[in-house]
Design a protein around this motif. Structure first.
Motif, PDB file in Angstrom:
ATOM      1  N   VAL A  33       0.838  -1.195   0.000  1.00 32.44           N
ATOM      2  CA  VAL A  33       0.000   0.000   0.000  1.00 32.44           C
ATOM      3  C   VAL A  33       0.875   1.248   0.000  1.00 32.44           C
ATOM      4  O   VAL A  33       1.852   1.337   0.745  1.00 32.44           O
ATOM      5  N   GLY A  35       0.217   5.500   0.304  1.00 33.71           N
ATOM      6  CA  GLY A  35      -0.845   6.435   0.630  1.00 33.71           C
ATOM      7  C   GLY A  35      -0.332   7.816   0.963  1.00 33.71           C
ATOM      8  O   GLY A  35       0.861   8.012   1.195  1.00 33.71           O
ATOM      9  N   LEU A  47      -5.258   9.846   7.309  1.00 33.26           N
ATOM     10  CA  LEU A  47      -5.151   9.275   5.965  1.00 33.26           C
ATOM     11  C   LEU A  47      -5.971  10.124   5.002  1.00 33.26           C
ATOM     12  O   LEU A  47      -7.136  10.427   5.262  1.00 33.26           O
ATOM     13  N   SER A  50      -5.299   6.287  -0.302  1.00 32.73           N
ATOM     14  CA  SER A  50      -4.345   5.192  -0.409  1.00 32.73           C
ATOM     15  C   SER A  50      -4.649   4.354  -1.631  1.00 32.73           C
ATOM     16  O   SER A  50      -5.767   4.373  -2.162  1.00 32.73           O
ATOM     17  N   VAL A 101      -3.193  -1.024   4.794  1.00 34.60           N
ATOM     18  CA  VAL A 101      -3.791   0.302   4.660  1.00 34.60           C
ATOM     19  C   VAL A 101      -3.854   0.971   6.024  1.00 34.60           C
ATOM     20  O   VAL A 101      -4.295   0.375   7.008  1.00 34.60           O
TER      21      VAL A 101
END
Length: 117
Positions: A33, A35, A47, A50, A101
């Motif tokens: 991942v 992001g 966040l 992502s 994630v």
């Protein structure tokens, strides 16, 4: 280890656009991942968007329909295209990468994005 290098931050007026880039190097096979995260003064890092290696993307509600994340696995690069920017988007933006994630194992140094009203 993995090294991440961001570029593309800056100052923009509300309603404008910016493009952030992140380039990964080193043991990139460790990355699933990639992001973008951001941290505004006095707030926790959050966040923004992502993308998994297989192309599954995820966006924070606050940026949906305004930001687009894209990734080139062959080049180990990631782009965040930001449009319709708002003053509340002002933050230091970090590139993060890892297996899961929302839980990066590696971080870039961050790039400042400032949106003026």
């Amino acid at each position: 280890q993995v090294q991440l290098a961001e570029s593309g931050g800056g100052l923009v007026q509300a309603g404008g656009s910016l493009r952030l880039s992140c380039a990964a190097s080193g043991r990139v096979f460790l990355i699933n991942v990639m992001g973008w995260y951001r941290q505004a003064p006095g707030k926790q890092r959050e966040l923004v968007a992502s993308s998994t290696r297989s192309g599954i993307t995820n966006y924070a509600d606050s940026v949906k329909d305004r930001f687009t994340i894209s990734r080139d696995n062959a080049m180990n690069t990631m782009i965040l295209q930001m449009s319709s920017l708002k003053p509340e988007d002002t933050a230091v933006y970090y590139c993060g990468a890892g297996l899961i994630v929302g839980s990066p194992d590696y971080w870039g140094q961050g790039t400042q994005v400032t949106v003026s009203s």
